[in-house]
Design a protein around this motif. Structure first.
Motif, mmCIF file in Angstrom:
data_model
loop_
_atom_site.group_PDB
_atom_site.id
_atom_site.type_symbol
_atom_site.label_atom_id
_atom_site.label_comp_id
_atom_site.label_asym_id
_atom_site.label_seq_id
_atom_site.Cartn_x
_atom_site.Cartn_y
_atom_site.Cartn_z
ATOM 1 N N ALA A 1 30.932 -4.150 85.847
ATOM 2 C CA ALA A 1 29.558 -4.395 86.288
ATOM 3 C C ALA A 1 29.483 -5.445 87.394
ATOM 4 C CB ALA A 1 28.703 -4.828 85.089
ATOM 5 N N ASP A 2 30.492 -6.339 87.463
ATOM 6 C CA ASP A 2 30.520 -7.378 88.501
ATOM 7 C C ASP A 2 31.295 -6.931 89.736
ATOM 8 O OD1 ASP A 2 29.105 -9.124 86.826
ATOM 9 O OD2 ASP A 2 30.966 -9.752 85.835
ATOM 10 N N GLY A 3 31.703 -5.657 89.744
ATOM 11 C CA GLY A 3 32.435 -5.145 90.896
ATOM 12 C C GLY A 3 33.912 -5.505 90.909
ATOM 13 N N LYS A 4 34.415 -6.011 89.777
ATOM 14 C CA LYS A 4 35.824 -6.405 89.716
ATOM 15 C C LYS A 4 36.679 -5.283 89.145
ATOM 16 C CE LYS A 4 34.832 -11.334 89.295
ATOM 17 N NZ LYS A 4 34.818 -12.507 88.397
ATOM 18 N N ALA A 5 37.901 -5.163 89.663
ATOM 19 C CA ALA A 5 38.827 -4.121 89.206
ATOM 20 C C ALA A 5 39.542 -4.574 87.944
ATOM 21 C CB ALA A 5 39.835 -3.800 90.298
ATOM 22 N N PRO A 6 39.661 -3.704 86.933
ATOM 23 C CA PRO A 6 40.477 -4.048 85.761
ATOM 24 C C PRO A 6 41.956 -3.951 86.121
ATOM 25 C CG PRO A 6 39.739 -1.775 85.597
ATOM 26 C CD PRO A 6 39.104 -2.343 86.838
ATOM 27 N N TRP A 7 42.783 -4.601 85.334
ATOM 28 C CA TRP A 7 44.222 -4.379 85.455
ATOM 29 C C TRP A 7 44.521 -3.004 84.867
ATOM 30 C CZ3 TRP A 7 47.157 -9.485 83.775
ATOM 31 C CH2 TRP A 7 46.802 -10.517 84.652
ATOM 32 N N VAL A 8 45.395 -2.247 85.511
ATOM 33 C CA VAL A 8 45.802 -0.925 85.024
ATOM 34 C C VAL A 8 47.325 -0.923 84.917
ATOM 35 C CG1 VAL A 8 45.820 1.559 85.431
ATOM 36 C CG2 VAL A 8 43.812 0.203 86.097
ATOM 37 N N ARG A 9 47.823 -0.791 83.696
ATOM 38 C CA ARG A 9 49.259 -0.945 83.420
ATOM 39 C C ARG A 9 49.833 0.381 82.914
ATOM 40 N NH1 ARG A 9 51.687 -5.852 82.692
ATOM 41 N NH2 ARG A 9 49.744 -6.987 82.326
ATOM 42 N N LEU A 10 50.927 0.847 83.525
ATOM 43 C CA LEU A 10 51.531 2.134 83.164
ATOM 44 C C LEU A 10 52.722 1.948 82.223
ATOM 45 C CD1 LEU A 10 51.578 3.882 86.671
ATOM 46 C CD2 LEU A 10 49.842 4.108 84.878
ATOM 47 N N LYS B 1 39.035 -5.343 80.302
ATOM 48 C CA LYS B 1 39.529 -5.924 81.555
ATOM 49 C C LYS B 1 40.935 -5.434 81.917
ATOM 50 C CE LYS B 1 35.936 -8.692 81.732
ATOM 51 N NZ LYS B 1 34.845 -8.425 82.701
ATOM 52 N N GLU B 2 41.596 -4.770 80.947
ATOM 53 C CA GLU B 2 42.957 -4.309 81.165
ATOM 54 C C GLU B 2 43.142 -2.982 80.434
ATOM 55 O OE1 GLU B 2 47.519 -6.018 80.643
ATOM 56 O OE2 GLU B 2 45.896 -6.875 79.453
ATOM 57 N N LEU B 3 43.535 -1.943 81.189
ATOM 58 C CA LEU B 3 43.803 -0.629 80.620
ATOM 59 C C LEU B 3 45.310 -0.430 80.532
ATOM 60 C CD1 LEU B 3 41.242 1.571 82.584
ATOM 61 C CD2 LEU B 3 41.232 1.225 80.114
ATOM 62 N N LEU B 4 45.782 -0.034 79.356
ATOM 63 C CA LEU B 4 47.203 0.229 79.172
ATOM 64 C C LEU B 4 47.374 1.727 78.958
ATOM 65 C CD1 LEU B 4 46.517 -2.588 77.165
ATOM 66 C CD2 LEU B 4 48.860 -2.812 77.907
ATOM 67 N N VAL B 5 47.901 2.413 79.975
ATOM 68 C CA VAL B 5 48.053 3.859 79.938
ATOM 69 C C VAL B 5 49.281 4.211 79.104
ATOM 70 C CG1 VAL B 5 48.396 5.947 81.331
ATOM 71 C CG2 VAL B 5 46.957 4.081 82.202
ATOM 72 N N ILE B 6 49.084 5.026 78.050
ATOM 73 C CA ILE B 6 50.195 5.346 77.148
ATOM 74 C C ILE B 6 50.265 6.847 76.869
ATOM 75 C CG2 ILE B 6 50.269 3.102 75.995
ATOM 76 C CD1 ILE B 6 48.710 4.463 73.666
ATOM 77 N N SER B 7 51.455 7.281 76.483
ATOM 78 C CA SER B 7 51.743 8.665 76.121
ATOM 79 C C SER B 7 53.189 8.661 75.632
ATOM 80 C CB SER B 7 51.603 9.575 77.335
ATOM 81 O OG SER B 7 52.588 9.238 78.281
ATOM 82 N N GLN B 8 53.744 9.845 75.365
ATOM 83 C CA GLN B 8 55.191 9.908 75.112
ATOM 84 C C GLN B 8 55.954 9.953 76.433
ATOM 85 O OE1 GLN B 8 53.754 11.059 72.007
ATOM 86 N NE2 GLN B 8 54.970 9.377 71.205
ATOM 87 N N ASP B 9 55.322 10.500 77.470
ATOM 88 C CA ASP B 9 55.949 10.637 78.788
ATOM 89 C C ASP B 9 54.846 10.673 79.835
ATOM 90 O OD1 ASP B 9 57.266 11.320 81.097
ATOM 91 O OD2 ASP B 9 58.211 13.133 80.320
ATOM 92 N N THR B 10 54.471 9.502 80.345
ATOM 93 C CA THR B 10 53.363 9.399 81.290
ATOM 94 C C THR B 10 53.640 10.157 82.583
ATOM 95 O OG1 THR B 10 52.593 7.305 80.351
ATOM 96 C CG2 THR B 10 52.013 7.733 82.643
ATOM 97 N N SER B 11 54.892 10.183 83.018
ATOM 98 C CA SER B 11 55.229 10.849 84.279
ATOM 99 C C SER B 11 55.020 12.358 84.198
ATOM 100 C CB SER B 11 56.677 10.568 84.665
ATOM 101 O OG SER B 11 56.917 9.185 84.709
ATOM 102 N N ALA B 12 55.087 12.928 82.986
ATOM 103 C CA ALA B 12 54.953 14.376 82.820
ATOM 104 C C ALA B 12 53.507 14.805 82.616
ATOM 105 C CB ALA B 12 55.793 14.846 81.631
ATOM 106 N N TYR B 13 52.578 13.866 82.701
ATOM 107 C CA TYR B 13 51.166 14.193 82.463
ATOM 108 C C TYR B 13 50.739 15.398 83.306
ATOM 109 C CZ TYR B 13 46.097 13.908 82.695
ATOM 110 O OH TYR B 13 44.754 14.225 82.669
ATOM 111 N N GLY B 14 50.156 16.395 82.636
ATOM 112 C CA GLY B 14 49.630 17.566 83.339
ATOM 113 C C GLY B 14 50.616 18.693 83.573
#
Length: 455
Positions: free
Chosen positions: A232-241, A187-200
């Motif tokens: 599956a119920d059409g609800k958006a998960p929380w996405v945290r950066l 229900k909640e995704l926590l996006v992690i890295s050493q530097d998320t802004s530099a992704y790619g």
């Protein structure tokens, strides 16, 4: 006569350090589970114990060595991996009987070491891995690691020497994993890295096809696509950066938060505000411009939560530098703040800097910054009393013996798990479970936590 399957070898695991290490541990265990291994809840029942170490600070190394020692004493068949794996000589000098030592995110070497120590027993009859892999976090939230390593060379940090330069995952692989996690109950995704802004950056933001359209390996594209995920119920998960450096393109994700596509939360490692300290840290020193941008972000998305961490007592930090930081915090009014006393790390350039700050001064400054940020937090939380906010439940309590009422521990969108505050709920009623998201009326607040009741 019923078929008797041979007992599968059992693996014990200790995972230390940051969420990025936790993701590594989950990947290792998922692979081992698919190879037929069982998990052991204790050392005694394990054929092999894995210790995933942290080596960021000397205190973390001490904790890692203690964990290795405990595993050796309790079991004796130990494989060491993680950030301290780069110091194999130190580990082997202290614990010559360890079976193997591998470095950070060396999944294949760890798995091969386990195979050598306790060979798997093939069993074609059992489906061993649940959809979405094995998780060490609760089922309702998951860490989504988008890259390894870091291109920064901050003088206090040895992460690049441990984990190397930035290596970004393919954007389609990131989005596919996120989709799988959500379909498996996250229900909640926590996006992690050493530097998320530099992704790619390392792949020149290489585009890939996703759902019939081209998507770049770029933080803004990734954020926009994660905002389209539905369960599956059409609800958006929380996405945290998390671990977001304030590069100019970060401005582009704030409207996504205002639209409800992303959780209005940014974890930005500012580390300090004084230009001279930032220069010594080898970090960008444009703190005035950052203040201006924070004000603009709040104008676009008034509910945005900004969390950060700061180092006090860095070599050369004067009383004037520290006061500058306190004044900056008054102006920035950050919602969540962690502070650390500077600690020399073996191999870090900062160790050679002049102007070491005495331990007593470090401690006194640490207490002052914590007092300052606690007062800011208390005022911000008090302003939420009387509001209705969405929360996600982490744990539901047992019914009260006297009146049968049920309480729960939850978090608001301003609270990341393990590092921020909680929302303590009363009278949640029967049928609530971990991962439920619903609205609550905030009735009270203290320095770090809120108290409420479902509406």
């Amino acid at each position: 006569m019923a078929t008797k399957f041979p007992d599968a070898p059992k693996i014990g695991m200790v995972s230390l350090g940051c969420p990025k290490n936790l993701v590594d541990s989950e990947r290792i265990l998922t692979k081992l589970r698919s190879d037929g291994y069982q998990m052991s809840a204790d050392y005694a029942g394990a054929d092999v114990v894995l210790v995933n170490t942290c080596g960021f600070l000397d205190s973390a190394k001490e904790e890692s060595l203690e964990a290795i020692g405990e595993a050796m004493a309790e079991n004796g068949r130990v494989i060491v991996t993680g950030c301290m794996g780069d110091e194999a000589e130190l580990i082997r000098a202290k614990f010559p009987q360890v079976l193997a030592v591998t470095g950070a995110h060396q999944y294949e070497q760890v798995v091969n070491a386990v195979h050598d120590a306790s060979p798997p027993i093939p069993n074609a009859f059992v489906d061993l891995v649940p959809e979405g892999g094995l998780k060490l976090t609760p089922r309702h939230y998951s860490y989504l690691k988008i890259s390894e390593g870091c291109n920064h060379r901050c003088s206090f940090c040895i992460i690049p020497s441990i984990r190397g330069d930035l290596v970004s995952r393919r954007i389609d692989a990131v989005l596919r994993e996120a989709e799988k996690l959500v379909s498996a109950g996250t229900k909640e995704l926590l996006v992690i890295s050493q530097d998320t802004s530099a992704y790619g950056v390392d792949t020149r933001h290489e585009p890939r096809q996703w759902k019939g359209r081209e998507v770049r390996a770029h933080m803004t594209d990734m954020a926009r696509e994660l905002g389209q995920l539905r369960d599956a119920d059409g609800k958006a998960p929380w996405v945290r950066l998390h671990y977001v450096y304030p590069y100019p393109h970060v401005d582009q994700v704030i409207p996504l938060m205002a639209q409800g596509l992303l959780t209005p939360y940014l974890d930005i490692p500012f580390q300090h505000a004084s230009p001279s300290v930032l220069k010594a840290m080898k970090r960008p020193a444009n703190e005035a411009k950052v203040l201006d941008r924070i004000h603009k972000w709040r104008a676009i998305c008034p509910d945005i939560t900004i969390r950060s961490s700061f180092v006090v007592g860095f070599p050369g930090e004067t009383e004037a530098d520290f006061q500058y930081l306190l004044d900056w915090l008054d102006e920035a009014q950050l919602d969540r703040v962690g502070a650390f006393r500077f600690e020399p790390v073996e191999g870090a350039a900062a160790n050679a800097l002049p102007g070491a700050v005495p331990e007593a001064v470090k401690e006194e400054r640490y207490q002052r910054i914590m007092e300052k940020t606690a007062a800011i937090s208390a005022a911000k939380l008090a302003a939420k009393v009387g509001r209705v906010l969405p929360v996600i439940v982490d744990e539901v309590g047992e019914p009260d013996e006297e009146d049968g009422s049920i309480g729960a521990t939850a978090r608001s969108q301003a609270d990341a798990p393990e590092i921020d505050g909680n929302v303590f709920l009363r009278d949640v009623g029967e049928g609530r479970k971990a991962g439920d998201i619903f609205d609550v009326l905030i009735e009270d607040a203290d320095e770090h936590d809120l108290y409420g009741v479902p509406v």
